[in-house]
Motif scaffolding. Structure first.
Motif, PDB file in Angstrom:
ATOM      1  N   PRO A   1      -0.738  -7.515  -8.308  1.00  0.00           N
ATOM      2  CA  PRO A   1       0.032  -6.278  -8.169  1.00  0.00           C
ATOM      3  C   PRO A   1       1.093  -6.200  -9.264  1.00  0.00           C
ATOM      4  O   PRO A   1       1.734  -7.208  -9.600  1.00  0.00           O
ATOM      5  CB  PRO A   1       0.679  -6.408  -6.782  1.00  0.00           C
ATOM      6  CG  PRO A   1      -0.106  -7.462  -6.072  1.00  0.00           C
ATOM      7  CD  PRO A   1      -0.602  -8.392  -7.120  1.00  0.00           C
TER       8      PRO A   1
ATOM      9  N   ASP B   1       2.251   1.602  -3.458  1.00  0.00           N
ATOM     10  CA  ASP B   1       1.190   2.079  -4.343  1.00  0.00           C
ATOM     11  C   ASP B   1       1.047   3.585  -4.215  1.00  0.00           C
ATOM     12  O   ASP B   1       0.952   4.316  -5.206  1.00  0.00           O
ATOM     13  CB  ASP B   1      -0.118   1.375  -3.993  1.00  0.00           C
ATOM     14  CG  ASP B   1      -1.276   1.812  -4.882  1.00  0.00           C
ATOM     15  OD1 ASP B   1      -1.080   1.903  -6.103  1.00  0.00           O
ATOM     16  OD2 ASP B   1      -2.368   2.064  -4.351  1.00  0.00           O
TER      17      ASP B   1
ATOM     18  N   ASP C   1      -3.542   6.957  -1.033  1.00  0.00           N
ATOM     19  CA  ASP C   1      -2.550   7.566  -1.916  1.00  0.00           C
ATOM     20  C   ASP C   1      -2.277   9.009  -1.507  1.00  0.00           C
ATOM     21  O   ASP C   1      -1.116   9.440  -1.403  1.00  0.00           O
ATOM     22  CB  ASP C   1      -3.072   7.496  -3.352  1.00  0.00           C
ATOM     23  CG  ASP C   1      -2.137   8.136  -4.363  1.00  0.00           C
ATOM     24  OD1 ASP C   1      -0.919   7.945  -4.226  1.00  0.00           O
ATOM     25  OD2 ASP C   1      -2.630   8.808  -5.282  1.00  0.00           O
TER      26      ASP C   1
ATOM     27  N   GLU D   1       0.833  -1.204   0.000  1.00  0.00           N
ATOM     28  CA  GLU D   1       0.000   0.000   0.000  1.00  0.00           C
ATOM     29  C   GLU D   1       0.869   1.256   0.000  1.00  0.00           C
ATOM     30  O   GLU D   1       0.547   2.244  -0.665  1.00  0.00           O
ATOM     31  CB  GLU D   1      -0.940  -0.004   1.210  1.00  0.00           C
ATOM     32  CG  GLU D   1      -2.066  -1.018   1.090  1.00  0.00           C
ATOM     33  CD  GLU D   1      -2.976  -1.036   2.304  1.00  0.00           C
ATOM     34  OE1 GLU D   1      -2.628  -0.375   3.315  1.00  0.00           O
ATOM     35  OE2 GLU D   1      -4.017  -1.713   2.253  1.00  0.00           O
TER      36      GLU D   1
ATOM     37  N   VAL E   1       1.135  -0.712  -8.761  1.00  0.00           N
ATOM     38  CA  VAL E   1      -0.285  -0.438  -8.970  1.00  0.00           C
ATOM     39  C   VAL E   1      -1.087  -1.567  -8.338  1.00  0.00           C
ATOM     40  O   VAL E   1      -0.887  -2.746  -8.680  1.00  0.00           O
ATOM     41  CB  VAL E   1      -0.610  -0.327 -10.471  1.00  0.00           C
ATOM     42  CG1 VAL E   1      -2.106  -0.139 -10.674  1.00  0.00           C
ATOM     43  CG2 VAL E   1       0.162   0.816 -11.096  1.00  0.00           C
ATOM     44  N   LEU E   2      -1.958  -1.222  -7.417  1.00  0.00           N
ATOM     45  CA  LEU E   2      -2.831  -2.203  -6.774  1.00  0.00           C
ATOM     46  C   LEU E   2      -4.243  -2.014  -7.296  1.00  0.00           C
ATOM     47  O   LEU E   2      -4.755  -0.894  -7.328  1.00  0.00           O
ATOM     48  CB  LEU E   2      -2.819  -2.021  -5.255  1.00  0.00           C
ATOM     49  CG  LEU E   2      -1.469  -2.151  -4.539  1.00  0.00           C
ATOM     50  CD1 LEU E   2      -1.663  -1.979  -3.037  1.00  0.00           C
ATOM     51  CD2 LEU E   2      -0.835  -3.500  -4.832  1.00  0.00           C
TER      52      LEU E   2
END
Length: 488
Positions: A73, A60, A389, A57, A66-67
């Motif tokens: 992944p 990301d 994010d 995470e 990129v999840l």
């Protein structure tokens, strides 16, 4: 900031993050390579699965991987100019799926490559492609209807908006009070036009500095813009009362959850004070709730509409800061009771008349697609991904400018942007130098109402759209232009 333990040693999460970063930087993992599942990598490294999940995470959020829900992944798209450092210890234990990574090709970005940090745009690319396509397929499958659309909006979207507000903003309007608009600016224009039905050239107070498009929307609908200073926690209520005493106000436009652009949040006591004053003085309150989904620190505050017992609040929301501003779709919620305190022309009726006069401005297919994203939970999942994010990127901004002399960082409690208030650095020169180096930011002075005499020195930067590596490089460029770092 990597996870540290009490003795400032990297935690297991940080070691996994460093492991993947290192393999990307030395080229053994390249764009599009699959990564092991969290379960597989945890078993391979002898770690708890939750540790690997937390590391993925963070990666990301930084733009390295990129999840996507239900997908493998993968290493993110082009990561810019990456150094070729020696791999960290233990990197050989990580295998991208069953395949062997190809001989790396180091990708570089020319020095003049553009990183656009001008504010107001969300992470559009973060939308799940599967969910996005499914929503538009469902919308296109709707039967053709030989009739003009309802100016108030498609019932299916109005219902979903009402449900969303009940879950996220603490008030549950009847969907009959929801009116679909072509974004926030049209909502503000509609309200101003409705006020003009009662008073020629209605006077609308706006925050100064504040939302530039909002000022333009008021003026374009025939309203008179009245700038009111803001304090650290939002609009200055004493200054608002003084403006009203000088010449009566008809409405006030506020961003109470995250003042734009300075970022203050209006405390609950001040919210009650504003509502009581507005009810007593017959002033309509336009609540622009533009990015309330992204609260990064502290508990979410109740919407003004949730506290409104007198029917003075028009709640305005938009999908522009959540999904994509090109959708040009938002909504407003008519005041509870659809009336104003003195028994004059109903506020809700005036807004409905303005809406009917203009007709529908958002395509039905767009409304159906948005309703599908909301009803299936896709929008909620997207917001959760973006929130993670944005928190990571917010941390990058805070760390880059922490302790820099002459710089005050603001607006980081929520939203998609940050403000750097500068004591000595001439802003216009800084903005020009950054543009020459391929980094675009906004001049804080541009948010002051013209002719108000307010002078501001600083820049506004949006951190949502760029990848983590692009943002990190851009922030370093800004930091360099602010002057050399003090010796450690």
């Amino acid at each position: 900031m990597d996870h540290l333990d009490a003795n400032q040693q990297p935690t297991k999460v940080a070691r996994v993050v460093d492991l993947v970063r290192g393999m990307v930087h030395d080229g053994r993992l390249t764009e599009g390579d699959p990564l092991p599942s969290t379960r597989a990598l945890a078993g391979e490294l002898g770690l708890a699965r939750g540790t690997v999940t937390a590391a993925y995470e963070q990666l990301d959020g930084e733009g390295y991987v990129v999840l996507r829900h239900g997908a493998v992944p993968r290493v993110a798209a082009t990561l810019g100019a990456l150094s070729t450092a020696a791999p960290p210890a233990g990197a050989a234990g990580l295998r991208p799926g069953a395949a062997t990574a190809p001989v790396p090709t180091v990708r570089t970005v020319p020095p003049a490559a553009l990183v656009d940090l001008t504010p107001g745009v969300p992470a559009v690319a973060a939308v799940s492609a599967r969910d996005w396509r499914a929503a538009w397929r469902q919308a296109a499958a709707q039967p053709l209807v030989a009739a003009y659309p309802d100016p108030a909006g498609e019932p299916v979207l109005r219902t979903q908006v009402a449900n969303h507000l009940a879950l996220s903003r603490g008030f549950a309007p009847d969907d009959g009070r929801v009116v679909v608009t072509a974004g926030t600016t049209e909502a503000i224009s509609l309200v101003t036009e409705s006020l003009a039905r009662r008073t020629a050239a209605p006077r609308v107070a706006v925050e100064n500095p504040g939302y530039r498009a909002g000022r333009r929307a008021v003026a374009s609908a025939g309203g008179a813009v009245v700038p009111v200073p803001v304090a650290d926690s939002g609009i200055d209520l004493d200054a608002l009362r003084a403006a009203h005493a000088g010449e009566r106000l008809d409405a006030v436009l506020v961003t109470p959850s995250h003042q734009y652009p300075l970022g203050g949040a209006m405390p609950v006591a001040a919210r009650h004070e504003l509502l009581a004053w507005a009810a007593a003085e017959d002033v309509l309150v336009l609540e622009d709730d533009y990015d309330s989904e992204f609260r990064h620190r502290g508990s979410p505050l109740p919407a003004l509409a949730a506290l409104d017992g007198s029917g003075v609040v028009v709640h305005v929301g938009s999908f522009s800061k959540v999904l994509d501003p090109r959708l040009r779709c938002g909504y407003l919620v008519l005041p509870a009771g659809n009336t104003v305190p003195d028994g004059g022309a109903p506020a809700g009726a005036g807004i409905r008349a303005a809406r009917s006069g203009r007709g529908a401005t958002v395509a039905s297919v767009t409304q159906h697609a948005l309703a599908h994203l909301m009803s299936t939970g896709a929008l909620r999942r997207h917001v959760a991904r973006c929130r993670r994010d944005y928190r990571t990127k917010r941390r990058m901004v805070a760390e880059t400018f922490e302790g820099v002399p002459g710089v005050r960082v603001r607006a980081l409690d929520g939203g998609l942007h940050a403000v750097l208030e500068l004591e000595d650095t001439p802003t216009a020169d800084l903005v020009a130098r950054l543009a020459d180096r391929g980094v675009l930011v906004a001049d804080l002075q541009d948010y002051a109402a013209p002719g108000s005499g307010l002078e501001l020195n600083g820049v506004v930067l949006g951190y949502a759209p760029p990848s983590g590596t692009e943002l990190r490089a851009a922030l370093r460029t800004i930091r360099t232009e602010l002057g050399p770092a003090p010796p450690s």
